[in-house]
Scaffold this active site. Structure first.
Site: not given
Length: 228
Positions: A129, A156
């Site tokens: 992400s 992430k």
């Protein structure tokens, strides 16, 4: 036949990625924690199911042993399983978020490496992400700037870094991370935003179907490489 394993694939982006790869002729293994949901998804798609909880070493080992016994190799691995880490920003919640979103990548990758090495075109895709990108979260023009998900973002960042480090240590295997785009799934339901999962799945599929001379060690979205 291209043998593919997708973690967390009983719904959302993982499910749609499985559907699209099946249409391209892949043999797809849907990995899911919940046996009933995983089997239902696999039956609906015409895929195969393996029980796989990325936070459990025994579950991961068993899933890869099943694929090894049936196929003898793995060509494509898609790290899709993930959680937002909502709730209190405390130790237990942080441990859960990192265990799923980052440590789970290590568990599954390490178990899969012997099978990936038997492939003529081994490919690993991490659904990461841009919420984990310093560039994005410090840019007022980006939606990530106002995203209140510290644990998700941090985990992430770790997922993307693991992708780069694996690409460096495993030069015979392509490792790339992807920002699939803001997607309307169970994960984002609380925010009421996002496009259809099949649109974002196309972004994942592009990296899952790279030629042997394709890139490795990158972080991309549908437009190309993303600063992070």
């Amino acid at each position: 036949m291209t043998i593919t394993l997708i973690t967390g694939a009983n719904k959302g982006i993982g499910f749609e990625t499985a559907r699209q790869l099946l249409a391209l002729g892949h043999v797809v293994y849907i990995g899911a924690r919940d046996i009933e949901r995983g089997e239902k998804a696999a039956t609906e798609l015409g895929a195969r199911f393996v029980q796989l909880d990325v936070t459990d070493d025994a579950s991961v080992s068993s899933a890869l042993a099943t694929i090894d016994s049936a196929e003898g190799r793995l060509d494509v691995l898609v790290h899709n399983a993930g959680i937002l880490g909502l709730g209190a920003t405390d130790g237990p919640t942080a441990l859960q978020a990192f265990d799923t979103n980052a440590v789970g990548i290590v568990r599954v990758t390490e178990a899969a490496l012997p099978l990936l090495r038997k492939s003529s075109n081994p490919t690993v895709v991490t659904v990461s992400s841009s919420a984990g990108s310093f560039w994005a979260v410090t840019n007022p023009d980006r939606p990530e700037f106002n995203l209140p998900l510290a644990l998700y973002s941090a985990s992430k960042s770790a997922a993307t870094m693991l992708t780069v480090q694996y690409a460096k240590s495993q030069p015979g295997i392509k490792f790339n991370a992807i920002e699939p785009g803001t997607t309307a799934t169970d994960l984002t339901a609380a925010f009421g935003v996002g496009r259809a999962p099949e649109e974002s799945a196309r972004v994942v599929v592009r990296l899952a179907t790279l030629d042997a001379d394709g890139p490795t060690g990158t972080f991309q979205d549908e437009h190309g490489e993303v600063p992070w």
